[in-house]
Motif scaffolding. Sequence first.
Motif, PDB file in Angstrom:
ATOM      1  N   ILE A 192       0.818  -1.212   0.000  1.00 57.81           N
ATOM      2  CA  ILE A 192       0.000   0.000   0.000  1.00 57.81           C
ATOM      3  C   ILE A 192       0.853   1.264   0.000  1.00 57.81           C
ATOM      4  O   ILE A 192       2.018   1.247   0.422  1.00 57.81           O
ATOM      5  CB  ILE A 192      -0.952   0.048   1.228  1.00 57.81           C
ATOM      6  N   GLU A 193       0.262   2.337  -0.477  1.00 57.68           N
ATOM      7  CA  GLU A 193       0.723   3.694  -0.230  1.00 57.68           C
ATOM      8  C   GLU A 193      -0.345   4.350   0.641  1.00 57.68           C
ATOM      9  O   GLU A 193      -1.522   4.059   0.480  1.00 57.68           O
ATOM     10  CB  GLU A 193       0.819   4.515  -1.525  1.00 57.68           C
ATOM     11  N   THR A 194       0.062   5.197   1.541  1.00 59.21           N
ATOM     12  CA  THR A 194      -0.932   5.973   2.281  1.00 59.21           C
ATOM     13  C   THR A 194      -0.308   7.250   2.819  1.00 59.21           C
ATOM     14  O   THR A 194       0.668   7.190   3.549  1.00 59.21           O
ATOM     15  CB  THR A 194      -1.589   5.157   3.420  1.00 59.21           C
ATOM     16  N   PRO A 195      -0.844   8.405   2.364  1.00 59.74           N
ATOM     17  CA  PRO A 195      -1.899   8.583   1.370  1.00 59.74           C
ATOM     18  C   PRO A 195      -1.440   8.098  -0.021  1.00 59.74           C
ATOM     19  O   PRO A 195      -0.253   8.059  -0.304  1.00 59.74           O
ATOM     20  CB  PRO A 195      -2.136  10.104   1.360  1.00 59.74           C
ATOM     21  N   THR A 196      -2.433   7.780  -0.852  1.00 59.43           N
ATOM     22  CA  THR A 196      -2.116   7.239  -2.170  1.00 59.43           C
ATOM     23  C   THR A 196      -1.815   8.350  -3.166  1.00 59.43           C
ATOM     24  O   THR A 196      -2.160   9.508  -2.974  1.00 59.43           O
ATOM     25  CB  THR A 196      -3.280   6.387  -2.696  1.00 59.43           C
ATOM     26  N   ASN A 197      -1.158   7.950  -4.224  1.00 62.65           N
ATOM     27  CA  ASN A 197      -0.732   8.869  -5.277  1.00 62.65           C
ATOM     28  C   ASN A 197      -1.518   8.598  -6.564  1.00 62.65           C
ATOM     29  O   ASN A 197      -1.379   7.524  -7.135  1.00 62.65           O
ATOM     30  CB  ASN A 197       0.765   8.661  -5.539  1.00 62.65           C
ATOM     31  N   PRO A 198      -2.353   9.522  -7.049  1.00 62.39           N
ATOM     32  CA  PRO A 198      -2.466  10.908  -6.607  1.00 62.39           C
ATOM     33  C   PRO A 198      -3.759  11.240  -5.848  1.00 62.39           C
ATOM     34  O   PRO A 198      -3.960  12.391  -5.498  1.00 62.39           O
ATOM     35  CB  PRO A 198      -2.479  11.651  -7.935  1.00 62.39           C
ATOM     36  N   MET A 199      -4.636  10.271  -5.612  1.00 65.75           N
ATOM     37  CA  MET A 199      -5.977  10.606  -5.131  1.00 65.75           C
ATOM     38  C   MET A 199      -6.071  10.753  -3.624  1.00 65.75           C
ATOM     39  O   MET A 199      -7.153  10.960  -3.084  1.00 65.75           O
ATOM     40  CB  MET A 199      -6.988   9.577  -5.647  1.00 65.75           C
ATOM     41  N   MET A 200      -4.944  10.622  -2.931  1.00 62.90           N
ATOM     42  CA  MET A 200      -4.850  10.946  -1.506  1.00 62.90           C
ATOM     43  C   MET A 200      -5.769  10.101  -0.619  1.00 62.90           C
ATOM     44  O   MET A 200      -6.263  10.555   0.413  1.00 62.90           O
ATOM     45  CB  MET A 200      -5.129  12.438  -1.279  1.00 62.90           C
ATOM     46  N   ASN A 201      -6.010   8.844  -1.020  1.00 61.95           N
ATOM     47  CA  ASN A 201      -6.777   7.940  -0.173  1.00 61.95           C
ATOM     48  C   ASN A 201      -5.916   7.500   1.007  1.00 61.95           C
ATOM     49  O   ASN A 201      -4.730   7.203   0.843  1.00 61.95           O
ATOM     50  CB  ASN A 201      -7.220   6.704  -0.960  1.00 61.95           C
ATOM     51  N   VAL A 202      -6.502   7.461   2.184  1.00 60.67           N
ATOM     52  CA  VAL A 202      -5.767   7.064   3.383  1.00 60.67           C
ATOM     53  C   VAL A 202      -6.195   5.658   3.785  1.00 60.67           C
ATOM     54  O   VAL A 202      -7.384   5.378   3.950  1.00 60.67           O
ATOM     55  CB  VAL A 202      -6.023   8.048   4.534  1.00 60.67           C
ATOM     56  N   ILE A 203      -5.222   4.780   3.936  1.00 63.28           N
ATOM     57  CA  ILE A 203      -5.486   3.386   4.291  1.00 63.28           C
ATOM     58  C   ILE A 203      -5.123   3.173   5.758  1.00 63.28           C
ATOM     59  O   ILE A 203      -4.078   3.640   6.233  1.00 63.28           O
ATOM     60  CB  ILE A 203      -4.675   2.432   3.392  1.00 63.28           C
TER      61      ILE A 203
ATOM     62  N   VAL B 120      -0.429   4.208 -17.188  1.00 61.70           N
ATOM     63  CA  VAL B 120      -1.516   3.428 -16.592  1.00 61.70           C
ATOM     64  C   VAL B 120      -2.676   3.380 -17.589  1.00 61.70           C
ATOM     65  O   VAL B 120      -3.082   4.415 -18.126  1.00 61.70           O
ATOM     66  CB  VAL B 120      -1.983   4.069 -15.269  1.00 61.70           C
ATOM     67  N   PRO B 121      -3.217   2.208 -17.879  1.00 59.83           N
ATOM     68  CA  PRO B 121      -4.334   2.116 -18.826  1.00 59.83           C
ATOM     69  C   PRO B 121      -5.475   3.063 -18.447  1.00 59.83           C
ATOM     70  O   PRO B 121      -5.771   3.254 -17.264  1.00 59.83           O
ATOM     71  CB  PRO B 121      -4.772   0.653 -18.720  1.00 59.83           C
ATOM     72  N   GLU B 122      -6.086   3.660 -19.477  1.00 66.26           N
ATOM     73  CA  GLU B 122      -7.098   4.693 -19.247  1.00 66.26           C
ATOM     74  C   GLU B 122      -8.231   4.216 -18.353  1.00 66.26           C
ATOM     75  O   GLU B 122      -8.695   4.955 -17.475  1.00 66.26           O
ATOM     76  CB  GLU B 122      -7.659   5.178 -20.586  1.00 66.26           C
ATOM     77  N   GLU B 123      -8.699   2.971 -18.546  1.00 68.40           N
ATOM     78  CA  GLU B 123      -9.830   2.496 -17.748  1.00 68.40           C
ATOM     79  C   GLU B 123      -9.470   2.423 -16.258  1.00 68.40           C
ATOM     80  O   GLU B 123     -10.311   2.665 -15.394  1.00 68.40           O
ATOM     81  CB  GLU B 123     -10.312   1.130 -18.247  1.00 68.40           C
ATOM     82  N   ILE B 124      -8.215   2.112 -15.964  1.00 66.96           N
ATOM     83  CA  ILE B 124      -7.770   2.062 -14.566  1.00 66.96           C
ATOM     84  C   ILE B 124      -7.656   3.471 -14.008  1.00 66.96           C
ATOM     85  O   ILE B 124      -8.081   3.746 -12.879  1.00 66.96           O
ATOM     86  CB  ILE B 124      -6.425   1.313 -14.450  1.00 66.96           C
ATOM     87  N   ARG B 125      -7.113   4.393 -14.811  1.00 67.70           N
ATOM     88  CA  ARG B 125      -7.004   5.783 -14.370  1.00 67.70           C
ATOM     89  C   ARG B 125      -8.376   6.353 -14.024  1.00 67.70           C
ATOM     90  O   ARG B 125      -8.569   6.957 -12.966  1.00 67.70           O
ATOM     91  CB  ARG B 125      -6.363   6.650 -15.456  1.00 67.70           C
ATOM     92  N   ILE B 126      -9.322   6.151 -14.931  1.00 64.55           N
ATOM     93  CA  ILE B 126     -10.659   6.714 -14.722  1.00 64.55           C
ATOM     94  C   ILE B 126     -11.322   6.083 -13.505  1.00 64.55           C
ATOM     95  O   ILE B 126     -11.958   6.772 -12.694  1.00 64.55           O
ATOM     96  CB  ILE B 126     -11.542   6.508 -15.977  1.00 64.55           C
ATOM     97  N   LYS B 127     -11.177   4.780 -13.359  1.00 67.39           N
ATOM     98  CA  LYS B 127     -11.759   4.087 -12.209  1.00 67.39           C
ATOM     99  C   LYS B 127     -11.201   4.630 -10.903  1.00 67.39           C
ATOM    100  O   LYS B 127     -11.907   4.733  -9.901  1.00 67.39           O
ATOM    101  CB  LYS B 127     -11.496   2.583 -12.318  1.00 67.39           C
ATOM    102  N   ASN B 128      -9.915   4.998 -10.912  1.00 68.14           N
ATOM    103  CA  ASN B 128      -9.283   5.544  -9.711  1.00 68.14           C
ATOM    104  C   ASN B 128      -9.603   7.017  -9.495  1.00 68.14           C
ATOM    105  O   ASN B 128      -9.211   7.594  -8.476  1.00 68.14           O
ATOM    106  CB  ASN B 128      -7.764   5.362  -9.778  1.00 68.14           C
ATOM    107  N   GLY B 129     -10.298   7.635 -10.461  1.00 73.16           N
ATOM    108  CA  GLY B 129     -10.657   9.039 -10.331  1.00 73.16           C
ATOM    109  C   GLY B 129      -9.702   9.998 -11.007  1.00 73.16           C
ATOM    110  O   GLY B 129      -9.842  11.219 -10.885  1.00 73.16           O
ATOM    111  N   ILE B 130      -8.720   9.459 -11.722  1.00 73.02           N
ATOM    112  CA  ILE B 130      -7.719  10.305 -12.382  1.00 73.02           C
ATOM    113  C   ILE B 130      -8.225  10.683 -13.770  1.00 73.02           C
ATOM    114  O   ILE B 130      -7.914  10.048 -14.781  1.00 73.02           O
ATOM    115  CB  ILE B 130      -6.356   9.585 -12.483  1.00 73.02           C
ATOM    116  N   THR B 131      -9.047  11.717 -13.813  1.00 68.06           N
ATOM    117  CA  THR B 131      -9.582  12.196 -15.081  1.00 68.06           C
ATOM    118  C   THR B 131      -8.630  13.209 -15.706  1.00 68.06           C
ATOM    119  O   THR B 131      -7.627  13.595 -15.096  1.00 68.06           O
ATOM    120  CB  THR B 131     -10.952  12.863 -14.863  1.00 68.06           C
TER     121      THR B 131
END
Length: 384
Positions: free
Chosen positions: A143-154, A344-355
């Motif tokens: 894990i990363e926490t916070p995550t890069n780049p959407m700042m999710n905290v685990i 990163v494949p576009e579908e994964i980026r979008i799913k993660n919120g990276i628009t």
Amino acid sequence: MDTGIATKCIYGNHEKFEGDRTGAISFPIYQTATYAHPAVGQSTGYDYSRLQNPTREQLEKIVASLEGGLDALAFSSGMAAITTLMEIFKPGDHIISEADLYGGSIRLFDHINQKNGIEFSRINFAEEDPENYIKENTKAIYIETPTNPMMNVIDIRKTAELAKKHNLLLIVDNTFLSPYFQRPFELGADIILHSGTKFLSGHNDTLAGFIVVNTPELSEKLRYIIKTTGAGLAPFDSWLVLRGIKTLPIRMEKAQENAQAIVEFLMQEKKVKNVYYPGIPGTNNYEVCKSQASGFGSMLTFEVESKELALHILESLKLIPFAESLGGVETLITYPTAQTHADVPEEIRIKNGITDSVLRLSAGIEDKKDLIADLKQAIDSFRE
């Protein structure tokens, strides 16, 4: 001597290096590839700088001290550290990882490690239970926490409990908060990673990476791999990171202060749709981060109304550089879609919120009013 973290940043555990008799306050740069032996079968303790170098060794002791670990290994980059770490696994092993990771890590996992027979399950830890993905061949949680780049905290404690229940390694990338704000070993982690290029170095002038461990077994295994593969950090770069760490506490505090001011500004801007930062009260990220860290850091991500506005901001900023990387004294703004997460494949980026309207910002230590003024003029000058 039990000292605070600000003191450890300068002295580590206050262990004296006996090889230098000059009394130099700045640790010397031992710019040498090899070392003379006193006689056959005898050594000064240093044989060849691929194995160890006094400057790198001093840096590793400092980083191990900061994280409360048994040993730290310094690498030529953060990716070199992760690549080396993956060598402790074998074909057929399975790793559960957070879905929202630095794009370089995803690229390594997808195109190098999977090719070499390591299997990954990528999940959103905030929405999915990692225990549902544990299999007989699962060896680790990453894990990363916070995550890069959407700042999710685990939740590190919760994840560590799960890992120990199933005899798995918990690997935590602690780059964003650094050991100044977050100490994963105290929360149950087994291995800590850093891109030392970022906050530890802090000046955008060198590349470095670290693995920190707290068991002799992991230390011995990784020391053998770094000796064999030769990814260790060079003496001069080790010295640059040593110098950078000395100011880690004051840089982290000032950069966090600036980030919080920028977040408050962005949350009032009508053209900004979303702001992602662990220090926003009332969010789950806030509560988890507050429970396991002493600060929220200086990384933030925000989403604007359109791709066109995002691009306009990047082109219109007069003070803040549009550049990859983070954690330095300079505030930097990044466009993840085209930079850090371009592979990163576009579908994964979008799913993660990276628009394509998402921007990531690493707050530096400038005057916060200048940073806010620069962002404001860039946003206000946009004409649809």
